[in-house]
Design an enzyme around this catalytic site. Sequence first.
Site, PDB file in Angstrom:
ATOM      1  N   HIS A 161      40.378  45.082  33.669  1.00  0.00           N
ATOM      2  CA  HIS A 161      41.725  44.651  33.582  1.00  0.00           C
ATOM      3  C   HIS A 161      41.575  44.099  32.156  1.00  0.00           C
ATOM      4  O   HIS A 161      41.860  42.763  31.699  1.00  0.00           O
ATOM      5  CB  HIS A 161      41.902  43.739  34.562  1.00  0.00           C
ATOM      6  N   GLU A 219      40.989  41.648  42.389  1.00  0.00           N
ATOM      7  CA  GLU A 219      40.360  41.555  40.794  1.00  0.00           C
ATOM      8  C   GLU A 219      39.658  40.172  40.789  1.00  0.00           C
ATOM      9  O   GLU A 219      40.439  38.897  41.268  1.00  0.00           O
ATOM     10  CB  GLU A 219      41.523  41.372  39.753  1.00  0.00           C
ATOM     11  N   ARG A 261      49.743  47.907  37.567  1.00  0.00           N
ATOM     12  CA  ARG A 261      48.934  46.773  38.551  1.00  0.00           C
ATOM     13  C   ARG A 261      48.421  47.585  39.679  1.00  0.00           C
ATOM     14  O   ARG A 261      48.726  48.618  39.957  1.00  0.00           O
ATOM     15  CB  ARG A 261      50.275  46.001  39.089  1.00  0.00           C
TER      16      ARG A 261
END
Length: 314
Positions: free
Chosen positions: A285, A263, A234
């Site tokens: 991601h 993000e 993360r």
Amino acid sequence: MKLVFLDTKTIGDVPNIKSLERFGEAIYYETTSSDQTLERVREADIIITNKVVIDRGTVNEAKQLKLICIAATGTNNVDIAAANELGIPVKNAVDYSSKSVAQGTFAILLQLINKVPYYDNYVKSGAYSKTDIFTHFEKPFWELSGKRFGIIGLGSIGLQVAKIAEAFGAEVVYYSASGQSYEVPYPRMELEEFLATADVVSIHAPLNQHTSNLINYERLGLMKRSGLLINAGRGGIVNETDLVRGLNEGLIAGAGIDVFAREPLDPQSPLFLVNEKEKLVMTPHSIWASMEARTLLIDKVGQNIQEFLGGVDK
């Protein structure tokens, strides 16, 4: 039953998305903004969300709501306490992307080690065709075999990564941010020795009080200058400003990042300020998102709904 999926764009075009319609009327939205959420779920029996926030106000106002399904593992976007107060179950999906993330981890890592973009460009540029020998080794690389491969986060993903690292002939060790030991055939190390001796540090942990800002400038300074850092856990576990400083000062040889503190990535992120761009590999991601993983995710959402409906009238 009325099902509302609030952000199908986060899952993409998967072949089994319509399978959710076996439970009732299904409405799909590609994206949902915060000011659209309440209106879209007001009459829903089941909400499906990946990243759309379901807060206390939404839970209280959605009078028909019986179930919240999270199309992801993380649950921080749902006010679980508010749902519990009203007896509304919240179900997430787990263990759908372990193989995909592990594969992506090594895709990033091997780009850093084997310098594939450089050698690919060398051939395609025509330079290889002009050389007087059969090979080219301007950018040295090394083998994983015999190297120490350190893992932070030995869940299902971390264990899959460990298996692959072993297949390459690496020595696997791990650091437990929580202090918990696991029944695994790999030695647990304390952080200082772990960082100082690992050739690769690969992060597959959740973001919590134990891991937040875990890898900062000081700890990057403990690593080998030849060391590589991968963050597939993360954003927020690795301090991004400190990482850029560490790369620019040569504290480590390279890093691969699939997850970010914000993000999508802030256009003003310090990560764009790495002097030698090839030292940092970044993916959006995305390494979790093989077609198999996304299909399995929808299957698991369906399983959660089916288990819930087993105890109530449809």
